[in-house]
Design a protein around this motif. Structure first.
Motif, mmCIF file in Angstrom:
data_model
loop_
_atom_site.group_PDB
_atom_site.id
_atom_site.type_symbol
_atom_site.label_atom_id
_atom_site.label_comp_id
_atom_site.label_asym_id
_atom_site.label_seq_id
_atom_site.Cartn_x
_atom_site.Cartn_y
_atom_site.Cartn_z
ATOM 1 N N MET A 5 51.090 25.093 48.385
ATOM 2 C CA MET A 5 51.374 26.528 48.432
ATOM 3 C C MET A 5 50.221 27.280 47.788
ATOM 4 N N GLY A 6 49.728 28.293 48.472
ATOM 5 C CA GLY A 6 48.603 29.065 47.963
ATOM 6 C C GLY A 6 49.040 30.289 47.185
ATOM 7 N N PHE A 7 48.065 31.003 46.698
ATOM 8 C CA PHE A 7 48.325 32.258 45.989
ATOM 9 C C PHE A 7 48.772 33.330 46.979
ATOM 10 N N LEU A 8 49.434 34.348 46.485
ATOM 11 C CA LEU A 8 49.796 35.490 47.316
ATOM 12 C C LEU A 8 48.539 36.247 47.729
ATOM 13 N N SER A 9 48.551 36.828 48.928
ATOM 14 C CA SER A 9 47.463 37.707 49.331
ATOM 15 C C SER A 9 47.505 38.960 48.460
ATOM 16 N N VAL A 10 46.435 39.729 48.452
ATOM 17 C CA VAL A 10 46.426 40.954 47.642
ATOM 18 C C VAL A 10 47.505 41.926 48.125
ATOM 19 N N THR B 288 46.314 48.369 32.961
ATOM 20 C CA THR B 288 45.796 47.985 34.273
ATOM 21 C C THR B 288 45.587 46.480 34.345
ATOM 22 N N VAL B 289 45.750 45.954 35.555
ATOM 23 C CA VAL B 289 45.488 44.538 35.805
ATOM 24 C C VAL B 289 44.717 44.398 37.109
ATOM 25 N N LEU B 290 43.985 43.289 37.220
ATOM 26 C CA LEU B 290 43.260 42.938 38.440
ATOM 27 C C LEU B 290 43.826 41.647 38.997
ATOM 28 N N TYR B 291 43.904 41.581 40.321
ATOM 29 C CA TYR B 291 44.288 40.355 41.010
ATOM 30 C C TYR B 291 43.189 40.129 42.033
ATOM 31 N N ARG B 292 42.429 39.050 41.825
ATOM 32 C CA ARG B 292 41.202 38.903 42.596
ATOM 33 C C ARG B 292 40.834 37.434 42.786
ATOM 34 N N MET B 293 40.264 37.144 43.938
ATOM 35 C CA MET B 293 39.721 35.819 44.208
ATOM 36 C C MET B 293 38.356 35.723 43.513
ATOM 37 N N ALA B 294 38.206 34.766 42.611
ATOM 38 C CA ALA B 294 37.000 34.687 41.791
ATOM 39 C C ALA B 294 35.777 34.157 42.541
ATOM 40 N N GLN B 295 35.973 33.369 43.596
ATOM 41 C CA GLN B 295 34.836 32.721 44.256
ATOM 42 C C GLN B 295 34.165 33.559 45.344
ATOM 43 N N LYS B 296 34.734 34.680 45.698
ATOM 44 C CA LYS B 296 34.198 35.423 46.833
ATOM 45 C C LYS B 296 34.094 36.908 46.463
#
Length: 189
Positions: free
Chosen positions: A1-6, A169-177
């Protein structure tokens, strides 16, 4: 199972804070996906304000909601999201549970018509003004298109400078791209 999309994460955060009967805002209605999501959350006693500067986006949103069973009071506003304070009824100001932004351009339309740093920053300030305490703003940022990185940087810099007594505030982000879309969420205190 992967992470949720943004987008899925934005929906999750909003769903946790919105109840039937609330007032909510889709600051960039586009194809109406977030507008429909918000209308279903607030139900027939709730109110949804959906903003876009493009009539085509408003028409797409109107059609999507006409095809659904969502019964919320819908206000389609042909104006900039930066004007939301003036467009929301006086009794709704300071009471909105959520404002959702999905920046960039309208998919399938003229990609030269984009949200801009100045307009977005004005709209984010307006969104905080119309939110109730514990209300949330979600902002999906797209640094991969022309003008998107500048807009994302401006939004992130603005949100990072907010006093913690006003918002967190919070960030939800893919770190590799670096060019992948990411989510900025702001909760009003």
């Amino acid at each position: 199972m992967g992470f949720l999309s943004v987008l899925s994460m934005a929906h999750k955060l909003v769903k946790e804070r919105v109840s039937p009967g609330d007032t909510v805002i889709d600051a960039t209605c586009g194809n109406g996906v977030d507008t429909l999501f918000l209308a279903e959350l607030v139900g027939p006693r709730g109110t949804v304000y959906a903003f876009d500067i493009q009539e085509e986006a408003l028409e797409r949103t109107r059609q999507r909601l006409n095809d659904s069973a969502a019964g919320a009071a819908l206000h389609l506003v042909h104006a900039s999201h930066a004007d939301m304070v003036e467009q929301i009824s006086a009794d709704g100001r300071g009471k909105a549970a959520a404002a959702m932004f999905n920046l960039g351009y309208l998919p399938g339309a003229d990609q030269s018509v984009i949200t801009t740093p100045d307009g977005t920053l004005a709209a984010l300030k307006a969104a905080l003004a119309v939110l109730r305490p514990s209300g949330i703003v979600t902002v999906v940022l797209y640094p991969g298109h022309p003008g998107g990185a500048e807009e994302a940087d401006a939004a992130l810099q603005w949100a990072s400078s907010l006093p913690q007594s006003l918002a967190q505030t919070v960030l939800y982000r893919m770190a590799q791209k670096a060019e992948a879309p990411y989510l900025l969420a702001i909760e009003k205190r």
